[in-house]
Design a protein around this motif. Structure first.
Motif, PDB file in Angstrom:
ATOM      1  N   LYS A 288       2.439   1.621  -3.414  1.00 33.31           N
ATOM      2  CA  LYS A 288       1.441   2.001  -4.408  1.00 33.31           C
ATOM      3  C   LYS A 288       1.007   3.450  -4.207  1.00 33.31           C
ATOM      4  O   LYS A 288       0.842   4.187  -5.186  1.00 33.31           O
TER       5      LYS A 288
ATOM      6  N   LYS B 189       2.293  -0.410  -9.292  1.00 28.36           N
ATOM      7  CA  LYS B 189       0.886  -0.323  -9.664  1.00 28.36           C
ATOM      8  C   LYS B 189       0.303  -1.713  -9.566  1.00 28.36           C
ATOM      9  O   LYS B 189       1.028  -2.714  -9.620  1.00 28.36           O
ATOM     10  N   GLY B 190      -0.991  -1.765  -9.384  1.00 33.96           N
ATOM     11  CA  GLY B 190      -1.633  -3.060  -9.218  1.00 33.96           C
ATOM     12  C   GLY B 190      -3.020  -3.085  -9.798  1.00 33.96           C
ATOM     13  O   GLY B 190      -3.686  -2.057  -9.898  1.00 33.96           O
TER      14      GLY B 190
ATOM     15  N   LYS C  15       0.834  -1.201   0.000  1.00 29.55           N
ATOM     16  CA  LYS C  15       0.000   0.000   0.000  1.00 29.55           C
ATOM     17  C   LYS C  15       0.872   1.257   0.000  1.00 29.55           C
ATOM     18  O   LYS C  15       0.605   2.205  -0.746  1.00 29.55           O
TER      19      LYS C  15
ATOM     20  N   ASP D  58       5.887   0.543 -11.517  1.00 33.80           N
ATOM     21  CA  ASP D  58       5.360   1.563 -12.417  1.00 33.80           C
ATOM     22  C   ASP D  58       6.574   2.252 -13.041  1.00 33.80           C
ATOM     23  O   ASP D  58       7.213   3.092 -12.412  1.00 33.80           O
TER      24      ASP D  58
ATOM     25  N   TYR E 203       0.815  -6.978  -8.856  1.00 31.69           N
ATOM     26  CA  TYR E 203       1.648  -5.786  -8.700  1.00 31.69           C
ATOM     27  C   TYR E 203       2.852  -5.850  -9.612  1.00 31.69           C
ATOM     28  O   TYR E 203       3.395  -6.920  -9.876  1.00 31.69           O
TER      29      TYR E 203
END
Length: 109
Positions: free
Chosen positions: A65, A71-72, A62, A84, A81
């Motif tokens: 992200k 990113k997921g 978390k 990015d 996941y």
């Protein structure tokens, strides 16, 4: 305890601080290293790879992200996941610019 007063600082200073914070825990570093190592999205269980409990792994994911370094996608009960790449490149540019500063005067202190 007082507020951090982040509004007193530039956007770049705040970004550098957040990047440093995300690298401030070895579990997050391990997660990023693993994602780079596998060079694909992971939809499986990071618990066996990292060795921490699922809620702990989820909290670290978390954080990563929220900062945009990973990113997921949620597919049913599975979350995949990956790094990015655009945000990672942006973070590198900012951190390299900051860390690549040289001390101009060696006669200090």
């Amino acid at each position: 305890m007082g507020l951090a007063k982040t509004e007193m600082f530039t956007d770049e200073q705040n970004k550098i601080s957040l990047f440093a914070k995300v690298f401030g825990h070895p579990a997050r570093v391990a997660i990023l290293q693993y994602l780079f190592k596998i060079d694909t999205c992971i939809c499986g269980d990071l618990v066996s790879e990292i060795g921490l409990a699922q809620p702990t792994i989820s909290q670290h994911l978390k954080e990563l992200k929220n900062l945009g370094l990973i990113k997921g996608n949620v597919e049913g009960t599975s979350v995949c996941y990956c790094i990015d790449k655009d945000n990672w490149s942006n973070m590198k540019d900012i951190m390299i610019k900051f860390l690549d500063q040289d001390i101009p005067n060696t006669n200090c202190c």
